[in-house]
Design an enzyme around this catalytic site. Structure first.
Site, short mmCIF file in Angstrom:
data_model
loop_
_atom_site.label_atom_id
_atom_site.label_comp_id
_atom_site.label_asym_id
_atom_site.label_seq_id
_atom_site.Cartn_x
_atom_site.Cartn_y
_atom_site.Cartn_z
N THR A 76 -22.93 -55.37 25.82
CA THR A 76 -22.64 -55.46 24.25
C THR A 76 -23.22 -54.08 23.71
O THR A 76 -22.65 -52.78 23.90
CB THR A 76 -23.02 -56.46 23.65
OG1 THR A 76 -24.49 -56.47 23.57
CG2 THR A 76 -22.45 -57.88 24.28
N GLU A 114 -30.41 -51.42 17.44
CA GLU A 114 -29.26 -50.74 16.87
C GLU A 114 -29.85 -49.75 15.66
O GLU A 114 -30.44 -50.15 14.89
CB GLU A 114 -28.24 -51.55 16.26
CG GLU A 114 -27.64 -52.47 17.47
CD GLU A 114 -26.72 -53.71 16.95
OE1 GLU A 114 -26.05 -54.30 17.69
OE2 GLU A 114 -26.75 -53.93 15.62
N THR A 145 -30.03 -62.69 19.53
CA THR A 145 -28.92 -62.42 20.66
C THR A 145 -29.25 -61.63 21.63
O THR A 145 -29.05 -60.45 21.66
CB THR A 145 -27.87 -61.46 19.85
OG1 THR A 145 -27.68 -62.22 18.26
CG2 THR A 145 -26.28 -61.46 20.41
N LYS A 164 -30.77 -58.21 28.02
CA LYS A 164 -30.00 -57.48 27.05
C LYS A 164 -30.24 -57.77 25.52
O LYS A 164 -31.03 -59.04 25.51
CB LYS A 164 -28.77 -57.49 27.33
CG LYS A 164 -28.09 -59.09 27.25
CD LYS A 164 -26.67 -59.07 26.89
CE LYS A 164 -26.16 -58.40 25.72
NZ LYS A 164 -26.71 -59.50 24.44
N ASN A 172 -22.88 -51.66 11.73
CA ASN A 172 -22.51 -52.95 11.45
C ASN A 172 -21.91 -53.32 10.27
O ASN A 172 -21.31 -54.28 10.12
CB ASN A 172 -23.92 -53.46 11.28
CG ASN A 172 -24.62 -54.02 12.66
OD1 ASN A 172 -24.34 -54.78 13.37
ND2 ASN A 172 -25.73 -53.19 12.84
#
Length: 262
Positions: free
Chosen positions: A2, A122, A39, A28, A250
């Site tokens: 991802t 991120e 997540t 991950k 995002n």
């Protein structure tokens, strides 16, 4: 993977009696990270001979000290797992594993993987280890630490390398922890260093030069120390800053439907 930008993997080996035991892990995760996990997926394998109940107990201890002590953005998702598998091929004594360094090795594996997730968060540009102590209880310490680490204002100040103790006090104040801001300490240290420069001590700003503090907080990694002076509760949390890149990644774009809804 991802949104991950790199592989996250680690392995160690240790002696259990006369046998060599190996533990390896991969994971991950980069966004929507605030455990009780989020997540992320982590898979840990070992050739140790260990009872299932003992492995489950060891994994629970390791996760509590690692994957459940990180935050990238304060968000959570429903799809997360940490799974440990053992095949017994090391043929060690199951009794000897109780007195071995297996738990310490598993703790290390999980913590290093968890830190990799935060470092690869991120848009992350800074990795902050928040040490919060002096709370009335460990639960209070966690509540206070998460309020600081998930504050958008605190995290944007980290992005700018700004040692903004005022935003930290604000987050502590609205947390549900027992906090008396007139006795709080806020200090900064180079990553892993015991030398703390206090920006705020016993409810008052110190005379430490802003340039000295900013030299620490402008580094890619640094430690933040907060002492509430209310008790013996403590909590350590690994956190990330909030950057323009995180927002750009995002926010989505109504003119490009492939960016929406995910």
């Amino acid at each position: 993977m991802t949104t991950d930008t790199c592989r996250k993997e680690i392995a160690v080996e240790l002696k259990v009696g006369k046998s060599t035991v190996r533990i390896g892990g991969i994971c991950k995760g980069a966004g929507m990270i605030q455990p009780g996990m989020a997540t992320m997926l982590a898979f840990i394998t070992t050739d140790a001979a260990i009872e299932p109940i003992a492995l489950k107990r060891a994994l629970k201890i390791a996760v509590a000290q690692s994957f459940n002590r990180i935050t990238v953005d304060g968000d959570m998702s429903t799809n997360d797992s940490v799974i440990a598998l053992a095949n017994g091929l090391a043929k060690n004594s199951k009794l000897e594993i109780r007195n071995s360094k297996f738990q310490s090795a598993l703790n290390f594996i999980c913590l290093e993987l968890a830190k990799m997730i935060v470092r690869d968060g991120e848009g992350t540009s800074r990795f902050v280890t928040l040490h919060l102590c002096g709370a009335q209880s460990n639960r209070d310490a966690e509540v206070a630490a998460r309020a600081v680490a998930n504050s958008s204002l605190v995290r944007t100040s980290w992005c700018g390398g700004d040692p903004n103790w005022g935003r930290i006090l604000c987050a502590l104040g609205y947390s549900k922890a027992d906090v008396d801001q007139t006795i709080v300490d806020v200090g900064y240290a180079q990553s892993g260093s015991r030398k703390i420069l206090f920006a705020f001590r016993r409810g008052r700003p110190t005379n430490v030069a802003l340039k000295s503090l900013a030299k620490i907080t402008s580094a890619p990694e640094f430690d933040l120390h907060v002492d509430l002076h209310r008790g013996r509760g403590e909590f350590v949390l690994c956190a990330a800053d909030l950057t323009e890149d995180y927002v750009a990644f995002n926010k989505g774009d109504v003119s490009d439907q492939t960016t929406l809804g995910g």
